[in-house]
Design an enzyme around this catalytic site. Structure first.
Site: not given
Ligand code: IPE
Ligand code: IPE
Ligand code: MG
Length: 242
Positions: A23, A71
């Protein structure tokens, strides 16, 4: 905050299976005034580096959360970019030849494009007999979705007369999940400062040690993994005992 350590703990103390919630890609890009997709590209590079490092440590399995069932709520261009990144990654598995990695994709494949599904099958098929490290990529994965799918499989087996409801135990349930046959993660690492599982491995995390870190995933280095492993080895795992 220093979340790095120069060396890992000794080998016999290391976890067998590490879960990683990758993340912070979006925030990494935003901090640099870049589009979010650049963060995902950097994150994919980090993933390759961390798998290589985990292999050198002798870790048996890594499960990385790449795309959750939630997602899909993101803007279409971001979802498309993530899918093409994953397709490219699966097509370039040659890069993991040295790791001798066995690749497994966890999640519901049915809504994925045919091209991506084919890339998944090829990557799994081509790495089936590799014994260096198991790399699970959680793609269109949700812990609740996995449990619902597992329950459905068991119900179908009951309807077919192959299983009686009163026979269903934790073993049957584990075997009906995407992670069938694999050990539960000993530790789940989540960078980026968020302290939640976001639907990752809900069943399998029952006794996992949770390590939350502030570093954003694209900045995550082998030294960060060392730090997380020290954190893990410092925990007292009781499993309900004394
Ligand atoms: C969790 O991260 C999913 C992945 C890392 C693939 P998100 O960024 O989607 O989670 P939330 O929305 O902060 O809970
Ligand atoms: C994790 O990074 C990757 C996926 C969830 C696919 P994010 O895209 O959630 O990054 P932040 O949380 O917005 O920084
Ligand atoms: Mg995220």
């Amino acid at each position: 905050m220093n979340e790095t350590a120069p060396t890992p703990p000794s080998r016999e103390l290391l976890p067998r299976h590490i879960g990683i919630i990758m993340d912070g890609n979006g925030r990494w890009a935003a901090k640099r005034g870049l589009p979010r997709n650049m963060g995902h590209q950097e994150g994919a590079k980090t993933f390759g580096k961390i798998i290589r490092y985990a292999r050198t440590l002798g870790i048996g399995a890594v499960t990385a959360y790449a795309f959750s069932t939630e997602n899909w709520k993101r803007p279409k261009d971001e979802v498309d970019a993530l899918m093409s990144l994953l397709r490219r990654y699966l097509g370039e598995l040659e890069q993991h030849k040295d790791e001798n990695a066995r690749l497994c994709i966890l999640g519901d494949r049915s809504p994925l494009s045919e091209e991506l599904r084919r890339a998944i099958e090829r990557a799994e098929e081509g790495s089936r007999n590799n014994t260096g490290i198991t790399v699970n990529i959680a793609l269109n994965y949700g812990g609740r979705d996995e449990i619902v799918h597992g329950a459905r499989k068991l119900a179908e087996a009951c309807v077919r007369g192959e299983l009686r409801p009163e026979e269903i135990d934790e073993g049957h349930f584990s075997a009906a999940l995407y992670t069938a046959g694999q050990p539960d993660p000993d530790v789940i690492i989540r960078p980026s400062g968020e302290m939640r599982l976001s639907n990752f491995m809900l069943w399998q995390s029952a006794y996992a040690e949770l390590v939350f870190m502030h570093v954003l995933w694209p900045d995550f280095t082998p030294e960060h993994l060392n730090w997380a492993l020290w954190e893990y080895t410092g925990r007292n795992r009781r499993f309900g005992g004394v």
